[in-house]
Write a protein that holds these residues in place. Structure first.
Motif, PDB file in Angstrom:
ATOM      1  N   GLY A  73      -4.835   9.254  -3.906  1.00 32.02           N
ATOM      2  CA  GLY A  73      -2.946   8.733  -4.600  1.00 32.02           C
ATOM      3  C   GLY A  73      -2.788   7.646  -3.982  1.00 32.02           C
ATOM      4  O   GLY A  73      -1.677   7.888  -4.086  1.00 32.02           O
ATOM      5  N   SER A  74      -3.751   7.116  -3.075  1.00 33.29           N
ATOM      6  CA  SER A  74      -3.671   6.106  -2.162  1.00 33.29           C
ATOM      7  C   SER A  74      -3.955   4.907  -3.191  1.00 33.29           C
ATOM      8  O   SER A  74      -4.529   5.051  -5.196  1.00 33.29           O
ATOM      9  N   TYR A  75      -2.729   3.803  -3.565  1.00 33.89           N
ATOM     10  CA  TYR A  75      -3.060   2.008  -4.479  1.00 33.89           C
ATOM     11  C   TYR A  75      -2.501   1.291  -2.865  1.00 33.89           C
ATOM     12  O   TYR A  75      -2.194   1.255  -1.720  1.00 33.89           O
ATOM     13  N   THR A  76      -3.576   0.055  -3.739  1.00 31.73           N
ATOM     14  CA  THR A  76      -3.202  -1.303  -3.002  1.00 31.73           C
ATOM     15  C   THR A  76      -2.927  -2.341  -3.818  1.00 31.73           C
ATOM     16  O   THR A  76      -3.147  -2.618  -4.795  1.00 31.73           O
ATOM     17  N   LEU A  77      -2.025  -3.320  -4.007  1.00 30.94           N
ATOM     18  CA  LEU A  77      -1.481  -3.706  -4.741  1.00 30.94           C
ATOM     19  C   LEU A  77      -1.802  -5.587  -3.198  1.00 30.94           C
ATOM     20  O   LEU A  77      -0.590  -5.693  -2.124  1.00 30.94           O
ATOM     21  N   SER A  78      -2.397  -6.385  -3.516  1.00 27.83           N
ATOM     22  CA  SER A  78      -2.318  -7.744  -2.836  1.00 27.83           C
ATOM     23  C   SER A  78      -2.664  -9.013  -3.778  1.00 27.83           C
ATOM     24  O   SER A  78      -2.481  -8.722  -4.872  1.00 27.83           O
ATOM     25  N   GLY A  79      -1.692 -10.101  -2.473  1.00 26.77           N
ATOM     26  CA  GLY A  79      -1.595 -11.462  -3.073  1.00 26.77           C
ATOM     27  C   GLY A  79      -0.567 -11.330  -3.789  1.00 26.77           C
ATOM     28  O   GLY A  79      -0.448 -11.923  -4.698  1.00 26.77           O
TER      29      GLY A  79
ATOM     30  N   THR B 152       1.280  -1.182   0.179  1.00 29.90           N
ATOM     31  CA  THR B 152      -0.060   0.011   0.081  1.00 29.90           C
ATOM     32  C   THR B 152       1.005   1.138   0.410  1.00 29.90           C
ATOM     33  O   THR B 152       1.825   0.945   0.565  1.00 29.90           O
ATOM     34  N   GLY B 153       0.312   3.100  -0.273  1.00 27.66           N
ATOM     35  CA  GLY B 153       0.899   3.876  -0.047  1.00 27.66           C
ATOM     36  C   GLY B 153       0.560   4.495  -1.186  1.00 27.66           C
ATOM     37  O   GLY B 153      -0.844   4.523  -1.031  1.00 27.66           O
TER      38      GLY B 153
ATOM     39  N   ILE C 214      11.972  -3.615  -5.379  1.00 28.87           N
ATOM     40  CA  ILE C 214      11.704  -4.174  -4.104  1.00 28.87           C
ATOM     41  C   ILE C 214      11.354  -5.814  -3.449  1.00 28.87           C
ATOM     42  O   ILE C 214      11.530  -5.830  -4.284  1.00 28.87           O
ATOM     43  N   GLN C 215      11.881  -5.866  -2.374  1.00 27.50           N
ATOM     44  CA  GLN C 215      12.060  -7.669  -2.046  1.00 27.50           C
ATOM     45  C   GLN C 215      10.671  -7.911  -1.054  1.00 27.50           C
ATOM     46  O   GLN C 215      10.686  -6.648  -0.241  1.00 27.50           O
ATOM     47  N   VAL C 216      10.035  -8.444  -1.521  1.00 27.25           N
ATOM     48  CA  VAL C 216       8.577  -8.528  -1.609  1.00 27.25           C
ATOM     49  C   VAL C 216       8.886 -10.265  -0.531  1.00 27.25           C
ATOM     50  O   VAL C 216       9.109 -11.519  -1.134  1.00 27.25           O
ATOM     51  N   GLY C 217       8.413 -10.120   0.745  1.00 30.46           N
ATOM     52  CA  GLY C 217       8.242 -10.967   1.890  1.00 30.46           C
ATOM     53  C   GLY C 217       6.790 -11.594   2.204  1.00 30.46           C
ATOM     54  O   GLY C 217       6.011 -11.577   1.344  1.00 30.46           O
ATOM     55  N   HIS C 218       6.564 -11.546   3.448  1.00 34.53           N
ATOM     56  CA  HIS C 218       5.852 -12.218   3.681  1.00 34.53           C
ATOM     57  C   HIS C 218       4.621 -11.246   4.252  1.00 34.53           C
ATOM     58  O   HIS C 218       3.389 -11.597   4.612  1.00 34.53           O
TER      59      HIS C 218
ATOM     60  N   LEU D  18       3.560  -4.256   2.858  1.00 33.68           N
ATOM     61  CA  LEU D  18       4.655  -3.150   3.159  1.00 33.68           C
ATOM     62  C   LEU D  18       3.721  -1.863   2.505  1.00 33.68           C
ATOM     63  O   LEU D  18       3.088  -2.062   1.588  1.00 33.68           O
ATOM     64  N   LYS D  19       4.412  -0.748   2.885  1.00 36.77           N
ATOM     65  CA  LYS D  19       3.506   0.168   2.764  1.00 36.77           C
ATOM     66  C   LYS D  19       5.288   1.466   2.073  1.00 36.77           C
ATOM     67  O   LYS D  19       6.461   1.643   2.520  1.00 36.77           O
ATOM     68  N   LEU D  20       4.776   2.021   0.465  1.00 34.86           N
ATOM     69  CA  LEU D  20       5.765   2.164   0.261  1.00 34.86           C
ATOM     70  C   LEU D  20       5.108   3.924  -0.830  1.00 34.86           C
ATOM     71  O   LEU D  20       3.707   3.284  -1.674  1.00 34.86           O
ATOM     72  N   ASP D  21       4.760   5.037  -0.057  1.00 38.24           N
ATOM     73  CA  ASP D  21       4.938   6.356  -0.855  1.00 38.24           C
ATOM     74  C   ASP D  21       5.966   6.785  -1.653  1.00 38.24           C
ATOM     75  O   ASP D  21       6.836   5.942  -1.690  1.00 38.24           O
TER      76      ASP D  21
END
Length: 377
Positions: free
Chosen positions: A40-46, A8-9, A68-72, A75-78
């Protein structure tokens, strides 16, 4: 899904910090994408764990990208965007016939000529800027907007932000760079079943499959052999640029000279070729790096990769094949630096990318799978 992550961010103007709406936010070469909301907000899920390139693009702003390195964990990225400075572009005047000719070449060399390419349709070819340099035999292409290709063979709508495309007719090489977003096409149960089969056919034996098998130390189990390969340039064959110049010069003047240069052009590019019979073990060509999830591919000469579960149907003039080797799919890998870096998705992340000859050189957009693809998806 519980093991996958959420990103999200907020996307904002770099100076005023005002929200930027309707920006495309996606993970390049994957199936995760969205648009920023009014605030301006966004969400990438799954999102499956792994390394990705987060890309943000919107008209009027410079493209933004971040590895970016995605784990479990969430993540919050503005994202702060920089306003684009308006620059005048080169204007090339060409006839409609020239544009169509250039476009057909671009389709062959970017989308491909495999069976899958026959079921690909470009929805907005007008976004392409195509320039052909006749003296260099080079075709350039770029686009400020997403090039949208509907792939009815694999069941994806691919949105490609093409930053560079260069086809060199003398060196016979194709380079391109850009960012891609894959979207699943809607389809019937039968269509989805066929797409699943086609995706598996495209995956097995691919470079992506090879790199994943390499870091898992499963080359043999997955059907791969990687051999040391040496060769030398054929000194009897002049440089390709000279051959093309002579053919052009004598085409209208001297038939005997023209035929002589055609014969030189048909000579193989290489000689003294040798494949070491005993294949590499993964540990011999694979190195871990300080960065989690990133691996290095290293070898001293060229890498000769054989996939023993498929036969090659295309004849490659300059790809050496030992007489006692079955007609398996074969690719030759050339490094331009001491190593090439790749991630756990099986994707090269260093620049410049290796050069592929043989089977892997055929893989164009029509056969491209998202980095988060897994057999069975």
């Amino acid at each position: 899904m519980a093991q996958n992550a959420i990103i999200t961010g907020k996307v904002v103007h770099g100076e005023s910090k005002a929200p930027v709406a309707n920006a495309s936010v996606f993970l390049s070469n994957a199936t995760y994408g969205t648009s920023s909301a009014e605030d301006g907000s966004y969400t990438l899920s799954g999102v499956k764990p792994g390394q990705y390139e987060l890309v943000v693009t919107v008209v009027g702003y410079e493209d933004y990208s971040q590895t970016i390195q995605v784990g479990h964990e969430p993540l919050k990225l503005d994202i702060s965007l920089t306003q684009k400075v308006l620059m005048l572009r080169e204007v090339v005047i060409s006839s409609n016939a020239d544009w169509k000719k250039n476009y057909e070449q671009f389709k062959r060399e970017f989308i491909g000529t495999t069976e899958n390419s026959k079921l690909c349709r470009v929805l907005n070819s007008h976004v392409l800027n195509l320039i052909y340099h006749r003296n260099k035999q080079q075709l350039e292409a770029e686009g400020e907007e997403f090039l949208v290709v509907e792939n009815r063979a694999l069941g994806y709508r691919t949105k490609f932000l093409l930053k560079k495309f260069l086809s060199d007719g003398i060196e016979h090489t194709i380079e391109y760079s850009g960012k891609a977003l894959f979207e699943q096409l809607p389809g019937t149960a039968e269509q989805k079943r066929l797409w699943k089969l086609k995706r598996e056919q495209a995956y097995y034996g691919s470079a992506q499959h090879f790199y994943r098998s390499l870091y898992k130390d499963r080359l043999k189990e997955e059907g791969f052999e990687a051999h040391d390969f040496t060769r030398a340039l054929n000194r009897e064959r002049p440089p390709e640029e000279l051959i093309q110049q002579k053919i052009k010069r004598f085409r209208e003047l001297n038939r005997d000279s023209l035929n002589a240069w055609y014969k030189l052009g048909n000579l193989t590019k290489w000689n003294d070729e040798n494949v070491v019979k005993i294949p590499y073990q993964s540990i011999e060509i694979l190195r871990k790096t300080p960065q989690p999830g990133i691996y290095a591919l290293m070898f001293p000469h060229f890498l000769y990769v054989v996939y023993t579960k498929k036969h090659e149907l295309t004849e490659f003039k300059d790809v050496y094949r030992p007489l006692d080797m079955e007609n398996f799919e074969t690719s030759i890998v050339t490094l331009f630096t001491n190593y090439a870096l790749f991630d756990m998705n099986g994707i090269i992340v260093s620049n410049p990318s290796p050069l592929y000859e043989g089977t892997w050189s055929k893989a164009k957009l029509a056969d491209l799978l998202p980095v988060d693809y897994e057999p069975g998806d």
